[in-house]
Every structure is written in structure tokens, then in C-alpha cells.
Design a protein around this motif. Structure first.
Motif, PDB file in Angstrom:
ATOM      1  N   ASN A 217       0.856  -1.182   0.000  1.00 28.80           N
ATOM      2  CA  ASN A 217       0.000   0.000   0.000  1.00 28.80           C
ATOM      3  C   ASN A 217       0.893   1.232   0.000  1.00 28.80           C
ATOM      4  N   SER A 222      -1.931   7.395   5.989  1.00 20.64           N
ATOM      5  CA  SER A 222      -3.393   7.383   5.893  1.00 20.64           C
ATOM      6  C   SER A 222      -3.956   6.087   6.455  1.00 20.64           C
ATOM      7  N   LEU A 223      -3.330   4.970   6.101  1.00 21.89           N
ATOM      8  CA  LEU A 223      -3.809   3.681   6.590  1.00 21.89           C
ATOM      9  C   LEU A 223      -3.597   3.562   8.101  1.00 21.89           C
ATOM     10  N   SER A 226      -6.399   5.398   9.803  1.00 23.50           N
ATOM     11  CA  SER A 226      -7.664   4.682   9.720  1.00 23.50           C
ATOM     12  C   SER A 226      -7.702   3.483  10.661  1.00 23.50           C
ATOM     13  N   LEU A 227      -6.639   2.680  10.661  1.00 27.00           N
ATOM     14  CA  LEU A 227      -6.627   1.488  11.507  1.00 27.00           C
ATOM     15  C   LEU A 227      -6.645   1.863  12.983  1.00 27.00           C
ATOM     16  N   THR A 240       2.746   1.139  10.283  1.00 29.83           N
ATOM     17  CA  THR A 240       2.452   0.655   8.932  1.00 29.83           C
ATOM     18  C   THR A 240       3.708   0.775   8.080  1.00 29.83           C
ATOM     19  N   GLN A 254      -5.742   2.917  -1.053  1.00 35.43           N
ATOM     20  CA  GLN A 254      -6.985   3.051  -0.312  1.00 35.43           C
ATOM     21  C   GLN A 254      -6.910   2.278   1.009  1.00 35.43           C
ATOM     22  N   THR A 255      -7.733   2.688   1.955  1.00 34.36           N
ATOM     23  CA  THR A 255      -7.982   1.867   3.137  1.00 34.36           C
ATOM     24  C   THR A 255      -9.150   0.971   2.779  1.00 34.36           C
ATOM     25  N   THR A 256      -8.862  -0.299   2.505  1.00 36.03           N
ATOM     26  CA  THR A 256      -9.894  -1.182   1.989  1.00 36.03           C
ATOM     27  C   THR A 256     -10.567  -1.956   3.124  1.00 36.03           C
ATOM     28  N   ASP A 259      -8.305  -4.614   4.423  1.00 36.16           N
ATOM     29  CA  ASP A 259      -7.297  -4.126   5.372  1.00 36.16           C
ATOM     30  C   ASP A 259      -7.844  -4.131   6.794  1.00 36.16           C
ATOM     31  N   VAL A 260      -9.023  -3.559   6.955  1.00 40.45           N
ATOM     32  CA  VAL A 260      -9.596  -3.425   8.299  1.00 40.45           C
ATOM     33  C   VAL A 260      -9.982  -4.787   8.856  1.00 40.45           C
TER      34      VAL A 260
END
Length: 782
Positions: A217, A222-223, A226-227, A240, A254-256, A259-260
Motif C-alpha cells: 500500500n 493514511s492507513l 484509519s486502523l 504501517t 486506499q484503506t480497503t 485491510d480493516v
């Protein structure tokens, strides 16, 4: 004097490890106790999710756990949500489907096992029952109120509508126009198809309440954000890391949902869990591109001058958004760039965004490409309608040097645009008179030759006011520079390399600025722990200006410290010093010198001896601003085609790109980027297309059905670079997207030129042989 590296086609720094199998790809990472995940995905496009029975799967060999949507949601602080304009109708969503599935490939459960094979086998044992709903597949379906809404929360599949007017009202310029030219252009859906799919390893420590996330990624910060937010893990405890990435082309940023879900599964188990998607998943669920229709009307003066444009765009963004960008952004980019270098008096743009039971719409190399396709096709159509040559219609309408500085009709600054110069250079190389003679002769042999031109300007990175026009705040890019005690120079950058050669190009810039061999430079990238915070990373053709500019200026800042210390050691004025191959001396007297390593050891180990005002170490941080003027790449693409009308086969015997992208840091890398983009652009017309049936089944979910070009399908691509006066000290501009941006329009215009004698009109973007035959058979003979 050491030779300058910038401007030379030196071998890529990355290649030694990549070509010897030493790449740091996430798929190659293995460790003791590593678990593996596989997703259970919906086989239907639209249905209520009735029940999930994982009994058989949990008893399968090697299975550690099976989690459904409720299990994953229970470990989260809340659902995933995309921010957008107030009028955007978008609902929050979960990593795994809860209550409803909305696309074939929708993840409904995650299986974790001791091996990938065990996880995949067990995923096939999860029983899922559905209550089918009517699928929403087309634009007409999305507008049909009798069809069910994908999202009960919004109650509609039309999720965004917007209108904008610039300059005079279109009706006013249309009233005094000599011609009104109307067309409808359709753009098909296709996919990114990177050589490496998505993948990650989520490693959660219950004791430390921390998450390590190794991934393919390009946006680690950004990831991380989000996480941390969605899983309730303290932000400093999320780490990350991106290693080598096998291509992205707009995906892998993207944060898909996967991923989450993967990170949540690791958190629930307190273990390390790995997921590597297969090609079918990649084609189904990693994100799609394009699928737009544009109705356009041009008001044209008697001399061919385009006075105004009225545009209505509809865009199908699929079933789910993907963080971080809202679906409304993509139409906004088309709106902002469609006028391009045209000197318009009026411009109206309306957009309608719909959701359907298809894969998510995400950025793909030059995500605004439809604007170039529509504008360049339309110019050719206008030329034929008013009786002008396709070259002259561009000469009449496109921005000239004497018109600048000026503003696009949308208000964006335009300086340093050389689109006319690129066109004229391309025309000079094209040999049009000879081609037209050959074109006439070939028709007698059943071959129809055509030539197509495509001219455009590209944001690379664009002027400071462009991002603001789209609602983004991207004024600068940060880099950190450090000279180690050994004299090695380390740059920590926003940029994340996924095939562009950043380690080489940024290294060349830094080595030249500092005056050291390239071998003494290291570019540090990809880790949220070791790089400046940002949410943009690599994208938007920004790295040649912003990444290189930030690296250059951070190096310059730390270099000034080096020279101050060396001046004290050499009893000289810092302004009189130079650095050559890591040795610092007074200009003209290289015999008396100190090395950067000498200076660095002093800075790190004897800080009390440094000049007044200096602190321990040799470090600098620079926030490099978007240059105040320029920022545009100008280009003209020319495509030649040879069409066998009996078979519909299109051959491209010649392709030419004339481009002005400023100073070339590494010409071989620049040309490689352009050729790669052109190849993808050609493939988008002649090869690649995603197809859904009426039930929402993806019929192109393998490379057996989804056609990508082979090496033998790619023509020789000639590239000519223009070198206009620099607009800024950092005069290198991005080329990551321009190759693809210009190619589809050039191919389409060439096909239209070849088939014009047969009455064929080209208003669509996918032209495989069978479609060429259909168009010929259905065309009214002129």
C-alpha cells in the motif's frame, strides 16, 4: 569536478535487488507462527444476507478461527465512512457485509488457518444463505425508482448531482454560434491489473496493544490513521510499513475493507495474520476504473473557434466507496480539466453519480482521462463539420504562448503551457502529406490507414490554485535530510516507490545537491515511523516536482550546516567552499580538504566544538511549497493505425509522443513511464474491458477473459522532449500519468480517421476487432 548525475540515464538503484529476487514484497515475508487468511465472498450481486454457517469450516484442518461481519464489527469503534460534500448521499459500511451484500465478491467472512491452502479450502466450506434482490447494473437501473436502493439509509441509487457554470451562460454563446455540435461519448469500465495484487500482514500484540502492518500500500500514514481510529488502537502504537510494491496505477492507496478486516482478525487473535489476494479477487474486488458517459454540446463560430461547451456527465461508482476519496471527487477532476487549453467563453458542467452492484470505482492512472478523450474526439468532429483540418482546429482553439499568463475558464492559473509547440513539433515529424498519399493507396488493398492526434496539458503537479479548486489542501511536501556520522546522506520522503524508480531519481537529485557519490545516498520511504506525516504520498504526478523539490531543498539546508562546520575547520569562508565526491575544499585548492564524514563525526560526537548557534547532529526538515507558477506538462500524441476491414484487426505501426515535462532527472525512467502509460492507454481501447451480465456476475474475473496486451501487441513508441524556459528552480515535472492520458484519444481519432470513408462514427472507447466489424456493417455509407 564530479560529473552531474541529474539528466543521466543511470541504472536504477532498485534494479539490483529486484532482478536478483531480493525484493521486499509483502508476499515474500514469512515468520514462525504466521497465520493465513482467506475471505468468503458473495456469489450474488444483490441480496439480503440471511445466515452464515461456519460449522464445517471451523472443523476443517488447520483452521484457527472464522469471523463474520458481526465478529469484526464488535472489535471496531464504528463503521467505515467516507467524507464528502454535504449533498453526497453515502452510508457508513463495514469491512464484512452485514445484513446485505451489494456486489459479487462482497466479503462476508474471513477464515484464518495455519496455511493459505487450509484457509482457502475452509472458506469453501462456509455456508451462506441469501434472499435475492433485483440487481442494479446499468445507469437506467440506478435511476429506476422501482429497483431497490443498494443502501437503505440513502433510499436512492443516485447519490450525487452537481452543476457548475463558468463564464457566460451557454445559451448566450450558442445563440451567436454558427454551428452546434452534439455528441454522446461512452467510456467502458476496466481494471488496474498490477503484476502484484493486494496483500498485508497484520501482527497484533495484546500485551503492548500495538499493531504492526506490513503491506502493499502506498499510503502508510493514511492507513495508520484509519486502523488506529477504527480499531481503537492508540495512534503511536500502529506501525504501517510498505516494502517493494509490484505496481498500483491508482490502486493500493486506499484503506480497503480487507485491510480493516485483516487487522481486526489479528486483534481478535493476538497473532500475526497474512492475506495475499489472488488474481480473481484482484479483478473482482480491488477496485475498477472509468465507466462514464458524457453528453457534450459545443457552440462553434464560423471560423472553427469553440465558444462554449455544455457537458452532462454520468458516472457509475459501483457499490462501495473506498477510503479516503469520495466518489464526487472523480467527476470534479473531469469538470476542472475538460476545458484544458481551450480558450472558452462559456462552460457548463453537470454531473450525476450513481451506485450499482459492481466493483468500487477508484483512481486509475490519470483518473480524469475521459476529459481528454471527449475533448480531442470532439475537436476532430468539429473540424469535419466546419470543413477544417484536425490540426488547424487545434491551432485555432488552443492556448498560445502570447496568451500567457492567463487562467483556464475554471479559474486555474496557466503559465508555461507549450501545447501549441508540442503540436507543431509533432506535425513536423508526422509526415502528413506522405501519409495521406499512402492512405489513399492502401484503401485499394482493403487496408484503411488512419492518423490521430491528441493534445493536452496535465497537472504535474499543477499550479497552487488547482488543488484548492477541487477542495484539497496540498500546498507543500515535506522531506527530512540527515547526514550520518559516516558521511552518508539519508532522505526521508513522503513518496512510496511502486515502480517509478524514486530511489534512483531522488538519489540523483540529492547526490548532485550535496556533492557526493550516489552510493552514499539512501532514500528512506514507506514506513509511518520513519517518514514525514502525510495522507497523499505518491500520486497525481507530483513526485518529480514535489518529491524531488523537497529532497533537494532539505539536502541544501543540511548542506549549509556542513559547509559552516567545514569553513571553521578549513579557516575559510563557507561561501568559498565546494563539495566534490564528498570532499570539501576551497574552490581551486582541492589539495586541502576535509570530508563530509569528518564534518559529520564532529557534528555528532563533538557538538561543543560546533560554530555558535549550531546543535548536535546534521539534520534538516523542509516543507517545499508548490511552485507559484507553471506546474503543467504539455504534450501531443500521434497514433497511426492500419485496419483490416475484413477482420476488424487494428495494427499500430507507429506511435509518437512529443512532451514538455521540464528537466529530465533520469531520461530512461521518464521514457519508461511514458511508454508504460501509452501501453495502458492503447490497451484500454483495443484490449481491456470489464463486463457484467444482467445479474451482476463479473464475466471477466480471470486473465482468460480479461484481455491484457502481450509484448508483441505494443508498438514502437517514439518520444521527443521539448525544453521550454524553466518556470522554477525545480523544473522537473511529473510523467506518471501523461502517457495514458493522451493515448486513448489518439488511438480513437486514428480509427475514426481511417474509417471515415465508410461512414463510421467513433463515440465509444472499446474497439476490439468484432466491434470494428459491427461498426462497419452498421454504418450508413457516405
Amino acid at each position: 569536478m564530479a560529473s552531474r548525475l541529474t539528466g543521466q540515464s543511470i541504472e536504477r538503484v532498485e534494479d539490483a535487488r529486484l532482478l536478483t529476487g531480493q525484493g521486499r514484497f509483502v508476499g515474500a515475508i514469512d515468520r514462525a507462527g504466521l497465520l493465513h487468511a482467506a475471505f468468503v465472498r458473495s456469489p450474488v450481486a444483490h441480496a439480503r444476507l440471511v445466515a452464515i454457517d461456519a460449522t464445517r469450516a471451523r472443523l476443517a484442518p488447520g483452521v484457527v478461527a472464522v469471523f463474520d461481519g458481526d465478529d469484526i464489527a464488535a472489535t471496531m469503534t464504528g463503521p467505515m465512512a467516507v467524507m464528502g460534500p454535504p449533498s453526497l448521499k453515502i452510508a457508513p459500511y463495514w469491512p464484512l457485509a452485514r445484513g446485505k451484500v451489494r456486489v459479487v465478491g462482497d466479503p462476508v467472512a474471513i477464515v484464518v488457518a495455519d496455511t493459505k491452502a487450509h484457509a482457502v479450502d475452509a472458506a469453501g466450506l462456509v455456508d451462506v444463505s441469501f434472499d435475492a434482490l433485483a440487481p442494479v447494473i446499468t445507469f437506467d437501473h440506478a435511476r429506476d425508482s422501482s429497483r431497490p436502493a443498494l443502501w437503505d439509509e440513502t433510499g436512492t441509487n443516485v447519490i450525487y448531482e452537481d452543476n457548475a457554470t463558468y463564464g457566460q451562460p451557454f445559451a448566450e454563446v450558442a445563440a451567436r454560434a454558427a454551428h452546434l455540435v452534439r455528441r454522446r461519448y461512452t467510456q467502458h469500465r476496466y481494471a488496474h491489473v498490477p503484476i502484484e495484487g493486494r496483500g498485508a500482514i497484520a501482527d497484533y500484540s495484546s500485551f503492548a496493544h500495538s499493531l504492526n502492518y506490513d503491506m502493499a500500500n502506498k499510503r502508510p500514514h493514511s492507513l495508520k490513521m484509519s486502523l488506529s481510529s477504527m480499531l481503537g488502537i492508540p495512534y503511536p502504537n500502529v506501525h504501517t510499513r510498505s516494502g517493494d510494491i509490484g505496481g498500483a496505477f491508482g490502486s493500493k492507496g486506499q484503506t480497503t475493507r480487507e485491510d480493516v478486516a485483516l487487522a481486526a482478525a489479528a486483534k481478535l487473535l493476538g497473532r500475526a495474520v497474512k492475506w495475499i489476494e489472488d488474481r480473481g479477487e484482484n479483478l473482482q474486488a480491488a477496485g475498477h476504473a472509468r465507466e462514464e458517459n458524457i453528453d457534450i454540446e459545443a457552440a462553434v463560430a464560423a471560423d472553427g473557434r469553440v465558444l462554449g461547451l455544455r457537458v452532462a456527465m454520468e458516472i457509475d461508482v459501483g457499490a462501495y466507496p473506498m477510503l479516503p476519496f469520495p466518489a464526487s471527487m472523480f467527476a470534479g477532476m473531469v469538470r476542472a480539466l475538460l476545458p484544458n487549453a481551450l480558450r472558452l467563453e462559456s462552460y457548463e458542467f453537470a454531473t450525476t453519480t450513481v451506485m450499482t452492484n459492481k466493483g468500487s470505482y477508484i483512481a486509475y492512472r490519470a483518473p480524469w482521462t475521459i476529459e481528454t478523450v471527449v475533448r480531442e474526439r470532439l475537436l476532430d468532429e468539429i473540424a469535419r463539420e466546419v470543413g477544417l483540418d484536425v490540426i488547424d482546429i487545434r491551432r485555432i482553439n488552443m492556448l498560445r504562448a502570447e496568451d500567457q499568463p492567463t487562467r483556464m475558464i475554471t479559474g486555474v492559473s496557466m503559465t508555461g503551457v507549450t501545447i501549441q509547440e508540442c503540436l507543431e513539433h509533432a506535425v513536423g515529424l508526422a509526415g502528413l502529406d506522405e501519409f495521406r498519399a499512402a492512405q489513399q493507396q492502401a484503401r485499394h488493398k482493403g487496408h484503411y490507414l488512419g492518423i490521430g492526434f491528441s493534445s493536452f496539458v496535465e497537472i504535474a503537479p499543477g499550479p497552487p490554485d488547482f488543488a484548492k479548486s477541487l477542495g484539497f489542501d496540498l500546498p507543500s511536501e515535506t522531506a527530512w535530510a540527515r547526514v550520518e556520522p559516516t558521511g552518508d546522506v539519508v532522505i526521508q520522503t513522503w513518496q512510496v516507490n511502486h515502480g517509478q524508480g524514486h530511489e534512483t531519481t531522488l538519489g540523483q537529485v540529492v547526490a548532485d545537491e550535496m556533492g557526493v557519490p550516489l552510493a552514499r545516498v539512501r532514500i528512506d520511504w514507506g514506513s509511518s515511523d520513519n517518514t514525514p506525516f502525510n495522507t497523499m504520498s505518491t500520486g497525481g504526478s507530483r513526485s518529480a516536482t514535489m518529491g524531488a523539490g523537497a529532497a533537494k531543498m532539505a539536502t541544501r539546508a543540511v548542506k549549509q550546516k556542513v559547509l559552516q562546520i567545514a569553513a571553521q575547520l578549513l579557516e575559510a569562508n563557507a561561501d568559498d567552499l565546494e563539495i566534490v565526491d564528498g570532499a570539501i575544499s576551497v574552490r581551486g585548492t582541492p589539495a586541502k580538504a576535509v570530508t563530509i564524514a569528518d564534518v559529520a563525526r564532529l557534528a555528532w560526537f563533538a557538538p561543543s566544538s560546533l560554530p555558535d548557534g549550531m546543535h548536535q547532529g546534521l539534520e534538516a526538515s523542509v516543507d517545499f511549497k508548490v511552485p507559484p507558477v507553471g506546474g503543467w506538462v504539455s504534450a501531443c500524441h500521434v497514433c497511426w493505425v492500419d485496419i483490416d476491414i475484413e477482420t476488424g484487426h487494428i495494427d499500430i505501426p507507429r506511435y509518437l509522443v512529443v512532451e514538455d515535462c521540464g528537466d529530465l532527472i533520469n531520461p530512461a525512467i521518464v521514457d519508461g513511464q511514458i511508454r508504460g502509460g501509452v501501453t495502458q492507454g492503447i490497451a484500454s481501447v483495443l484490449h481491456e474491458k470489464h463486463v457484467y451480465d444482467d445479474e451482476g456476475q463479473l464475466l471477466t474475473s480471470s486473465l482468460t477473459d480479461y484481455l491484457v496486451p502481450a509484448a508483441c501487441d505494443v508498438p514502437v513508441i517514439d518520444i521527443e522532449h521539448l525544453h521550454s524556459p524553466p518556470q522554477h528552480e525545480v523544473n522537473s515535472r511529473g510523467v506518471g500519468e501523461g502517457g495514458l492520458l493522451g493515448a486513448p484519444a489518439a488511438v480513437l481519432n486514428a480509427v475514426a480517421d481511417a474509417l471515415a470513408p465508410l461512414g463510421v462514427s467513433i463515440t465509444e472507447t472499446h474497439l476490439p476487432p468484432q466491434r470494428i466489424r459491427e461498426l462497419i456493417d452498421r454504418a450508413p455509407r457516405p
